[in-house]
Design an enzyme around this catalytic site. Sequence first.
Site, PDB file in Angstrom:
ATOM      1  N   SER A 282       0.844  -1.198   0.000  1.00  0.00           N
ATOM      2  CA  SER A 282       0.000   0.000   0.000  1.00  0.00           C
ATOM      3  C   SER A 282       0.876   1.243   0.000  1.00  0.00           C
ATOM      4  O   SER A 282       2.059   1.186   0.326  1.00  0.00           O
ATOM      5  CB  SER A 282      -0.905   0.018   1.232  1.00  0.00           C
ATOM      6  N   ASP A 283       0.294   2.385  -0.346  1.00  0.00           N
ATOM      7  CA  ASP A 283       0.990   3.638  -0.119  1.00  0.00           C
ATOM      8  C   ASP A 283       0.873   3.988   1.366  1.00  0.00           C
ATOM      9  O   ASP A 283       0.217   3.296   2.152  1.00  0.00           O
ATOM     10  CB  ASP A 283       0.413   4.739  -1.011  1.00  0.00           C
ATOM     11  N   TYR A 284       1.502   5.080   1.742  1.00  0.00           N
ATOM     12  CA  TYR A 284       1.650   5.486   3.145  1.00  0.00           C
ATOM     13  C   TYR A 284       0.281   5.681   3.804  1.00  0.00           C
ATOM     14  O   TYR A 284      -0.451   6.617   3.471  1.00  0.00           O
ATOM     15  CB  TYR A 284       2.450   6.785   3.180  1.00  0.00           C
ATOM     16  N   ARG A 285      -0.083   4.769   4.716  1.00  0.00           N
ATOM     17  CA  ARG A 285      -1.332   4.821   5.477  1.00  0.00           C
ATOM     18  C   ARG A 285      -2.572   4.652   4.593  1.00  0.00           C
ATOM     19  O   ARG A 285      -3.693   4.966   5.017  1.00  0.00           O
ATOM     20  CB  ARG A 285      -1.440   6.127   6.273  1.00  0.00           C
ATOM     21  N   ALA A 286      -2.412   4.122   3.390  1.00  0.00           N
ATOM     22  CA  ALA A 286      -3.544   4.036   2.467  1.00  0.00           C
ATOM     23  C   ALA A 286      -4.616   3.054   2.943  1.00  0.00           C
ATOM     24  O   ALA A 286      -5.787   3.200   2.575  1.00  0.00           O
ATOM     25  CB  ALA A 286      -3.065   3.641   1.067  1.00  0.00           C
TER      26      ALA A 286
END
Length: 392
Positions: A282-286
Site C-alpha cells: 500500500s501507499d503510506y497509510r492508504a
Amino acid sequence: MMRKIAILLSCAAFIYGCTQKTEAERFADDLLSRMTLREKLGQMSQFAPSNGVVTGPQDEPLDVRAMVKTGEVGSLLNLKTPEEIEELQRLAVDSSRLGIPILFGHDIIHGCKIIFPINLGTACSWNLDAIKKSAEVAAYEASAMGIAWTFSPMCDISADPRWGRVSEGAGEDPYLTAKISAAMVEGYQGESLSDSSTILSCVKHFAAYGAPEAGRDYNTVDMSERMFRDRYLPPYKAAIDAGAATVMTSFNDFDAIPASGNEWLLKTLLRDELDFRGFVVSDYRAVTEMINHGVVSDKKDAACTALNANLDMEMITGTYLAYGEELVSQGLISEQMIDEMCRNILIAKYNLGLFEDPFRYGGAERFAKSIYKEENLEFARQTARESMVLLK
C-alpha cells in the site's frame, strides 16, 4: 487408443510442469511451514522508525526495535544512514526467532545521493538510455547505503497541472511514460537481482492516481474503462512487462472503491490479466485512508478489505498485525490467503540474496566508496543539460 494415450501423457506433462516450483518458492514454502501466523503478518507489515524521514502523518511512536526482535516487522522505510540499517538488520537476524532479514525501502525517486533532474525534466530529453542509466546510478548508491527497494518509477499519467505530484512522472503522453517506466525498471533491477548493486523497483501508483477530480490529491477518480485502458494503463503494463518486482497501490478510489481494497484492480487486472507475480504494497497509510473514503467502518474492516483484495504488504498503519489473527479465527480471512501473500514477500527477499547474506547491501565502508563518484556526477550534469527546456 494411442491418440488418447498421447493426449493423457501431454496433459500429465503439462500438469507436472505447472507444479514444478522454483528454488525460491521451495525455500519460501519451507520457511512458511515454520512460521506462526503472527510472524507471517509481521512480514506483511512495513513500519518506519520514529527518528526516520517523515513522509506522511504519524501515530504514536512505535518501539520498532522490540517489534523487530519478535519478528513483527517485514520491512522498514525511510532510514537515514547505513549504520542504522545495519544495526536493525543485525537485530532481526540475531534476535528474532527465525532470523528473517528486513527489507529496507526508500523513495529513491530521481537519484539517491547524486540528484538527477526531476522525472518530468528527464522526460523532456527523450533519452531513454540516460534515463535507464540514471536509475542504475541511483540503485548503485542506494544499495551501498543498505536500501534494497525503491518506490519508483511513478507511472502515473497526468494531464491536469493542478495535481501536486506532476513532477514525479513523465507527463501526459502514455507512449513516452511507458518507455520511461520500463527503462527505469531495467535500470534499478539490472540483469539480475542477485547483483548487490541492483534494487527492487516499485510500479506506482496503481492505478490512475494522476487523474483525481479537480487535481486534488487522494480525490475520486472517475473515468470510463476505455479511457483507463487507452491512456492510463499502458505505463503500468510496460513497467510490469519489464519485470518490476513490486507494485504500490494508489490513494484514490477507482470506480468508487479505494485501490488498496479494490479486488478488480489487484486481482482481476493486476494478477490475472497483467500476470504480475511480485508483491503489492500500500501507499503510506492508504489502508486506513479507506475509512475516510467511507467504504469501511473501522481499522479492522480496513484490514479485512485490504487482505481480501490481495494487498500483500501494509505500509505504516499496522492493522494486519492488530487484527489479522482475529480475522483468521473468525473465518473472515483464510490462513491460506495469508500464506500466499507472505510467500510473495519471502520470494522477493530470497531473490535479493538477503537470506544468503543479510548484509550484502550497505555497510559504512562501501557507502563511503560508492557515493558521489566523479563519473556519475558528470553524467548527472550531462543529463541535466539534455533535460533543459527553454520557454519563450
